[in-house]
Design a protein around this motif. Sequence first.
Motif, PDB file in Angstrom:
ATOM      1  N   THR A  68       1.748   0.953   4.505  1.00 14.73           N
ATOM      2  CA  THR A  68       1.119   0.024   3.421  1.00 14.73           C
ATOM      3  C   THR A  68      -0.200   0.308   3.133  1.00 14.73           C
ATOM      4  N   HIS A  69      -0.669   0.708   2.205  1.00 15.56           N
ATOM      5  CA  HIS A  69      -1.964   1.025   1.950  1.00 15.56           C
ATOM      6  C   HIS A  69      -2.600   0.256   1.087  1.00 15.56           C
ATOM      7  N   ILE A  70      -4.176   0.448   1.347  1.00 16.42           N
ATOM      8  CA  ILE A  70      -5.019  -0.303   0.782  1.00 16.42           C
ATOM      9  C   ILE A  70      -5.812   0.689  -0.332  1.00 16.42           C
ATOM     10  N   GLY A  71      -5.647   0.201  -1.448  1.00 19.21           N
ATOM     11  CA  GLY A  71      -6.477   1.192  -2.711  1.00 19.21           C
ATOM     12  C   GLY A  71      -7.575   0.748  -3.226  1.00 19.21           C
ATOM     13  N   CYS A  72      -7.878  -0.558  -3.172  1.00 23.21           N
ATOM     14  CA  CYS A  72      -8.823  -1.224  -3.990  1.00 23.21           C
ATOM     15  C   CYS A  72      -9.301  -2.272  -3.144  1.00 23.21           C
ATOM     16  N   ASP A  73     -10.272  -3.075  -3.693  1.00 22.61           N
ATOM     17  CA  ASP A  73     -10.565  -4.234  -3.098  1.00 22.61           C
ATOM     18  C   ASP A  73     -10.908  -5.597  -4.251  1.00 22.61           C
ATOM     19  N   THR A  74      -9.793  -4.987  -5.300  1.00 22.35           N
ATOM     20  CA  THR A  74      -9.891  -6.002  -6.602  1.00 22.35           C
ATOM     21  C   THR A  74      -8.329  -6.490  -6.978  1.00 22.35           C
ATOM     22  N   SER A  75      -7.459  -6.164  -6.071  1.00 21.51           N
ATOM     23  CA  SER A  75      -6.089  -6.873  -6.262  1.00 21.51           C
ATOM     24  C   SER A  75      -5.406  -5.989  -7.428  1.00 21.51           C
ATOM     25  N   GLN A  76      -5.792  -4.812  -7.722  1.00 21.35           N
ATOM     26  CA  GLN A  76      -5.196  -4.104  -8.886  1.00 21.35           C
ATOM     27  C   GLN A  76      -4.424  -2.892  -8.802  1.00 21.35           C
ATOM     28  N   CYS A  77      -4.464  -2.254  -7.402  1.00 21.48           N
ATOM     29  CA  CYS A  77      -3.986  -0.963  -7.326  1.00 21.48           C
ATOM     30  C   CYS A  77      -2.290  -1.011  -7.113  1.00 21.48           C
ATOM     31  N   GLY A  78      -2.012  -2.151  -6.235  1.00 21.55           N
ATOM     32  CA  GLY A  78      -0.463  -2.237  -5.917  1.00 21.55           C
ATOM     33  C   GLY A  78      -0.189  -1.538  -4.524  1.00 21.55           C
ATOM     34  N   ALA A  79      -1.064  -0.565  -4.221  1.00 24.27           N
ATOM     35  CA  ALA A  79      -0.845   0.200  -2.943  1.00 24.27           C
ATOM     36  C   ALA A  79      -0.451  -0.662  -1.718  1.00 24.27           C
ATOM     37  N   CYS A  80      -0.741  -1.928  -1.672  1.00 23.94           N
ATOM     38  CA  CYS A  80      -0.407  -2.719  -0.647  1.00 23.94           C
ATOM     39  C   CYS A  80       0.740  -3.714  -0.654  1.00 23.94           C
ATOM     40  N   THR A  81       1.621  -3.275  -1.764  1.00 19.36           N
ATOM     41  CA  THR A  81       2.865  -4.302  -2.125  1.00 19.36           C
ATOM     42  C   THR A  81       3.881  -3.869  -1.057  1.00 19.36           C
TER      43      THR A  81
ATOM     44  N   VAL B 283       5.094  -8.595  -3.257  1.00 17.62           N
ATOM     45  CA  VAL B 283       3.674  -9.140  -3.565  1.00 17.62           C
ATOM     46  C   VAL B 283       2.686  -8.282  -2.992  1.00 17.62           C
ATOM     47  N   LYS B 284       1.547  -8.272  -3.530  1.00 16.04           N
ATOM     48  CA  LYS B 284       0.427  -7.364  -3.112  1.00 16.04           C
ATOM     49  C   LYS B 284      -0.198  -8.013  -1.767  1.00 16.04           C
ATOM     50  N   SER B 285      -0.135  -7.473  -0.579  1.00 14.45           N
ATOM     51  CA  SER B 285      -0.168  -7.991   0.493  1.00 14.45           C
ATOM     52  C   SER B 285      -1.959  -8.209   0.957  1.00 14.45           C
ATOM     53  N   CYS B 286      -2.613  -7.640   0.001  1.00 14.84           N
ATOM     54  CA  CYS B 286      -4.015  -7.989  -0.202  1.00 14.84           C
ATOM     55  C   CYS B 286      -4.328  -9.342  -0.692  1.00 14.84           C
ATOM     56  N   THR B 287      -3.434 -10.047  -1.385  1.00 14.32           N
ATOM     57  CA  THR B 287      -3.882 -11.190  -2.077  1.00 14.32           C
ATOM     58  C   THR B 287      -3.232 -12.232  -1.125  1.00 14.32           C
TER      59      THR B 287
HETATM   60  S1  FES Z   1      -4.910  -3.135  -2.197  1.00 11.20           S
HETATM   61 FE1  FES Z   1      -5.210  -2.596  -4.212  1.00 11.20          FE
HETATM   62  S2  FES Z   1      -3.825  -4.373  -4.924  1.00 11.20           S
HETATM   63 FE2  FES Z   1      -3.838  -4.554  -2.921  1.00 11.20          FE
END
Ligand code: FES
Length: 164
Positions: free
Chosen positions: A43-56, A64-68
């Motif tokens: 599960t990746h982290i690609g942004c800090d704005t809840s936009q990239c979806g890498a953390c789904t 679910v985007k797990s960074c949210t």
């Molecule tokens: S890390 Fe980019 S949406 Fe969660």
Amino acid sequence: MIEADNTLHTVTIAINGARKTAAVEPRRLLVHLIRDDLGLTGTHIGCDTSQCGACTVEIDGQAVKSCTVLAVMADGASITTIEGVAPKGGALHPIQAAFHEHHALQCGFCTPGMIMSVRQLLRDHPSPSESEIRHHLTGNICRCTGYHNIVRAVESLATEAHHD
Ligand code: FES
Ligand code: FES
């Protein structure tokens, strides 16, 4: 002055079928629990704005985007990450196989989140149109592929019966 709450809270989740318990601060994000505490770094982290979806990931069957999500909010949940989608024995999940076959990845950074998001799409719409695929994947950013082969891979699965 508002003081940070550093009290640790016990969170218990079922992740990829295994029961795990961790002590987390209230502000800890689920994605950090998954990656840093449980070591599931697919599960990746690609942004800090809840936009990239890498953390789904999937929480109780929903992508679910797990960074949210705060880790404490997931207490008691059943979670599936990219490490949990393939059948045991080394075979790829059908969506993984389709991505491989249709060259739907380059660097692969976005791929775990894409796979988890596509699982949701195919559960909700087993035969999505191209526009439905593109619309569904607007929450998953890919910097490499231009999306074309990702769409082709998902289209190849549209008539297949088994996606879980
Ligand atoms: S890390 Fe980019 S949406 Fe969660
Ligand atoms: S394959 Fe590189 S970001 Fe999607």
